[in-house]
Scaffold this active site. Sequence first.
Site, PDB file in Angstrom:
ATOM      1  N   ARG A 236      -5.399  62.734  38.888  1.00 32.13           N
ATOM      2  CA  ARG A 236      -5.798  63.979  38.239  1.00 32.13           C
ATOM      3  C   ARG A 236      -6.878  64.632  39.071  1.00 32.13           C
ATOM      4  O   ARG A 236      -7.775  63.953  39.582  1.00 32.13           O
ATOM      5  CB  ARG A 236      -6.367  63.714  36.844  1.00 32.13           C
ATOM      6  CG  ARG A 236      -5.387  63.295  35.790  1.00 32.13           C
ATOM      7  CD  ARG A 236      -4.443  64.444  35.390  1.00 32.13           C
ATOM      8  NE  ARG A 236      -3.919  64.214  34.055  1.00 32.13           N
ATOM      9  CZ  ARG A 236      -4.462  64.717  32.949  1.00 32.13           C
ATOM     10  NH1 ARG A 236      -5.517  65.509  33.014  1.00 32.13           N
ATOM     11  NH2 ARG A 236      -3.951  64.457  31.783  1.00 32.13           N
ATOM     12  N   GLU A 265      -4.966  74.117  38.846  1.00 28.14           N
ATOM     13  CA  GLU A 265      -3.626  74.239  39.412  1.00 28.14           C
ATOM     14  C   GLU A 265      -2.946  75.460  38.803  1.00 28.14           C
ATOM     15  O   GLU A 265      -3.220  75.788  37.652  1.00 28.14           O
ATOM     16  CB  GLU A 265      -2.809  72.976  39.099  1.00 28.14           C
ATOM     17  CG  GLU A 265      -3.402  71.738  39.753  1.00 28.14           C
ATOM     18  CD  GLU A 265      -2.571  70.473  39.503  1.00 28.14           C
ATOM     19  OE1 GLU A 265      -1.458  70.585  38.971  1.00 28.14           O
ATOM     20  OE2 GLU A 265      -3.051  69.387  39.842  1.00 28.14           O
ATOM     21  N   HIS A 284       1.420  69.012  43.443  1.00 27.57           N
ATOM     22  CA  HIS A 284       1.631  68.203  42.232  1.00 27.57           C
ATOM     23  C   HIS A 284       3.104  67.797  42.062  1.00 27.57           C
ATOM     24  O   HIS A 284       3.752  68.142  41.063  1.00 27.57           O
ATOM     25  CB  HIS A 284       1.138  68.943  40.983  1.00 27.57           C
ATOM     26  CG  HIS A 284       0.827  68.007  39.847  1.00 27.57           C
ATOM     27  ND1 HIS A 284      -0.180  68.217  38.958  1.00 27.57           N
ATOM     28  CD2 HIS A 284       1.387  66.819  39.475  1.00 27.57           C
ATOM     29  CE1 HIS A 284      -0.221  67.222  38.080  1.00 27.57           C
ATOM     30  NE2 HIS A 284       0.734  66.359  38.387  1.00 27.57           N
TER      31      HIS A 284
HETATM   32  P1  NAD Z   1      -2.167  53.957  32.928  1.00 29.44           P
HETATM   33  O1  NAD Z   1      -2.814  54.349  31.651  1.00 29.44           O
HETATM   34  O2  NAD Z   1      -0.985  53.052  32.908  1.00 29.44           O
HETATM   35  O3  NAD Z   1      -3.258  53.303  33.914  1.00 29.44           O
HETATM   36  C1  NAD Z   1      -4.548  53.816  34.091  1.00 29.44           C
HETATM   37  C2  NAD Z   1      -5.458  52.662  34.505  1.00 29.44           C
HETATM   38  O4  NAD Z   1      -6.758  53.172  34.819  1.00 29.44           O
HETATM   39  C3  NAD Z   1      -5.657  51.635  33.389  1.00 29.44           C
HETATM   40  O5  NAD Z   1      -5.294  50.340  33.819  1.00 29.44           O
HETATM   41  C4  NAD Z   1      -7.145  51.707  33.068  1.00 29.44           C
HETATM   42  O6  NAD Z   1      -7.680  50.434  32.739  1.00 29.44           O
HETATM   43  C5  NAD Z   1      -7.709  52.207  34.376  1.00 29.44           C
HETATM   44  N1  NAD Z   1      -9.022  52.815  34.219  1.00 29.44           N
HETATM   45  C6  NAD Z   1      -9.450  53.637  33.221  1.00 29.44           C
HETATM   46  N2  NAD Z   1     -10.741  53.969  33.426  1.00 29.44           N
HETATM   47  C7  NAD Z   1     -11.118  53.360  34.575  1.00 29.44           C
HETATM   48  C8  NAD Z   1     -12.330  53.314  35.300  1.00 29.44           C
HETATM   49  N3  NAD Z   1     -13.404  53.998  34.874  1.00 29.44           N
HETATM   50  N4  NAD Z   1     -12.378  52.587  36.430  1.00 29.44           N
HETATM   51  C9  NAD Z   1     -11.294  51.911  36.879  1.00 29.44           C
HETATM   52  N5  NAD Z   1     -10.115  51.887  36.223  1.00 29.44           N
HETATM   53  C10 NAD Z   1     -10.025  52.614  35.082  1.00 29.44           C
HETATM   54  O7  NAD Z   1      -1.794  55.348  33.653  1.00 29.44           O
HETATM   55  P2  NAD Z   1      -0.681  55.601  34.781  1.00 29.44           P
HETATM   56  O8  NAD Z   1       0.619  55.877  34.128  1.00 29.44           O
HETATM   57  O9  NAD Z   1      -0.757  54.540  35.822  1.00 29.44           O
HETATM   58  O10 NAD Z   1      -1.219  56.988  35.385  1.00 29.44           O
HETATM   59  C11 NAD Z   1      -2.370  57.005  36.222  1.00 29.44           C
HETATM   60  C12 NAD Z   1      -2.743  58.445  36.549  1.00 29.44           C
HETATM   61  O11 NAD Z   1      -1.677  59.089  37.258  1.00 29.44           O
HETATM   62  C13 NAD Z   1      -2.999  59.334  35.333  1.00 29.44           C
HETATM   63  O12 NAD Z   1      -4.150  60.114  35.579  1.00 29.44           O
HETATM   64  C14 NAD Z   1      -1.790  60.242  35.265  1.00 29.44           C
HETATM   65  O13 NAD Z   1      -2.082  61.495  34.705  1.00 29.44           O
HETATM   66  C15 NAD Z   1      -1.471  60.386  36.727  1.00 29.44           C
HETATM   67  N6  NAD Z   1      -0.094  60.816  37.001  1.00 29.44           N
HETATM   68  C16 NAD Z   1       0.077  61.738  37.998  1.00 29.44           C
HETATM   69  C17 NAD Z   1       1.365  62.180  38.311  1.00 29.44           C
HETATM   70  C18 NAD Z   1       1.585  63.191  39.400  1.00 29.44           C
HETATM   71  O14 NAD Z   1       2.523  63.959  39.299  1.00 29.44           O
HETATM   72  N7  NAD Z   1       0.783  63.207  40.439  1.00 29.44           N
HETATM   73  C19 NAD Z   1       2.474  61.672  37.588  1.00 29.44           C
HETATM   74  C20 NAD Z   1       2.259  60.701  36.619  1.00 29.44           C
HETATM   75  C21 NAD Z   1       0.961  60.279  36.319  1.00 29.44           C
END
Ligand code: NAD
Length: 538
Positions: A236, A265, A284
């Site tokens: 993000r 964005e 994105h």
């Molecule tokens: P998820 O919820 O499965 O995993 C997120 C992880 O981050 C969790 O394990 C959590 O414990 C950890 N976390 C939270 N706070 C933290 C901190 N302060 N320090 C370290 N670790 C921490 O989420 P996901 O499905 O793996 O998605 C991850 C990110 O990717 C999200 O922000 C999501 O919006 C983004 N995403 C982006 C796209 C894209 O098009 N670029 C697509 C899908 C998801």
Amino acid sequence: MPAPLKILVTDEIDAEGVALLRAVPEFDVDEQPTLTPPVLLERIGQYDAIVGRSATKVTEALLRRAVRLKVVGRAGVGVDNIAMDAATELGIAVINAPAGNTVAVAELFFGSVISLLRHLTRADQSMHEGRWERSDLLGTELRGKTLGIVGLGRIGGEVAQRAHAFGMDVHAYDPYVSDERFAALRVRRAATLDALLGVAGIVTVHTPLTDETTGMIGAAAMAKLPRGAIVVNMARGGIVDDDALRAALDRGHLAGAVLDVYVKEPLTGEHPFRPYHNVVLLPHIGASSAEAQRNVAVDACAAVRDALLNGDLSRTLNGVLAGEDAATLGPALVLARRAAAVARALLADRGATAIDELTIKTGDDLTASAGALLAAAAAGLLEGIVEQERLNLINARALATARGIVLAHGEGGFAPHSRAIEVRLSAGAHAMRVGGVAALDFTPRLTRIGDFHVDVAPRGTLLVLTNHDVPGVIGRVGTALAEAGVNIAEYHQARLAAGGDALAVVTIDGAPPAHVRDTLMALRDVRSATIVRFGGDA
Ligand code: NAD
């Protein structure tokens, strides 16, 4: 024969998903990829469900005109385009598809990092322009490099698995994930973010955007990275600080970066990163694979079908649990969620963040709802750690279990009140229990924190202080809070024995200034200060 249920499919949903809806004889599916907002507003009254992506704005005005609408399906994760509160108020279920794009992002990570390391865009462009610049295009390999993953959730985990195949040394920092998950993914655990940054040749963030992660990779973090490191943000916009990144690139400390997400964005006009050839800029497209689009379309359409056909609301983001009496259980759900949030915060301030077990005990009248209460407690535990839009009472248990947290309903030996709830969390050698009572005739109260008996309503912001039971502490705390402009709503002081340990629970209106914890910690005889800001209701 009853009139068919009309479903509007908009925003070009993958055909495989739409086919699931078309296969149901009771449905009349109307595919209209692009309807202007006024036309949509005019026609919405005839539909029982709408399925779309992010382009169609499901506004409050639209929902109020949608007299037959029962379900809004979002083929994707983000629901920023949907007026969630209005949908909830109107009893319209909102369903999303959170998991279908994990692999798409993980694969793009390797594609774009290799592109950066091997100068693929420059090579391709120069060839198309008629040049042969082989000697300028010396790259580097992934093998042997140390990958530092921040956030070992769904996407972080997929990245880790693939990184092994490239012969990378995989480290991660995620204080909220159990040792078991690290072991299963064969990832070396960094105890702190700084420890991870100190070794990472490539650092990649895969966390949600929260208060804690905003600006997490800023100037100080970048300075800790080895010279020549690469920073990747596909999570993000805002997790990596733009100004700090530019400064680190300008002084040659970083070799490059990959960005797929931005604070604002779409990027328009002269964005400061555009001139940087060592920054791969992507619009994105993390989830933009045919497979991911198909996965999310199939997931969303199947969930909308089941909701309309069978009343299955288990996938709704804004729903209450089917079959539960929401009015009477609501306060108990809030209490369970907040007790878990308090227990987690107290453990975190003792340095224990990787929760491995959550146990809930209930009084007799709540035993039948233990499953829902356990879900609420799991949601409280995960609040601010996983993305809010992916967290609800239905999926909280599954999300917690997937993170290696053992969930249990404790039996016996607990009857302080027929509507009492106790949440116990353990994290390695540490444990914390927080309990309360959700009686039918008054607001829920927290009645126990650790070994202390307290009596306070968990709302707004809660401060938990431990101190030596000596005269003057309450006065000093009160004065310090007043000087910080903080208004106390309730103050409850508890102790185990005179002159021993004491605990104060204070609820305050609104959010305290950021420095309040340090101010309180600096007071004489105060040993710990924990601040919990309560999120959404259960
Ligand atoms: P998820 O919820 O499965 O995993 C997120 C992880 O981050 C969790 O394990 C959590 O414990 C950890 N976390 C939270 N706070 C933290 C901190 N302060 N320090 C370290 N670790 C921490 O989420 P996901 O499905 O793996 O998605 C991850 C990110 O990717 C999200 O922000 C999501 O919006 C983004 N995403 C982006 C796209 C894209 O098009 N670029 C697509 C899908 C998801």
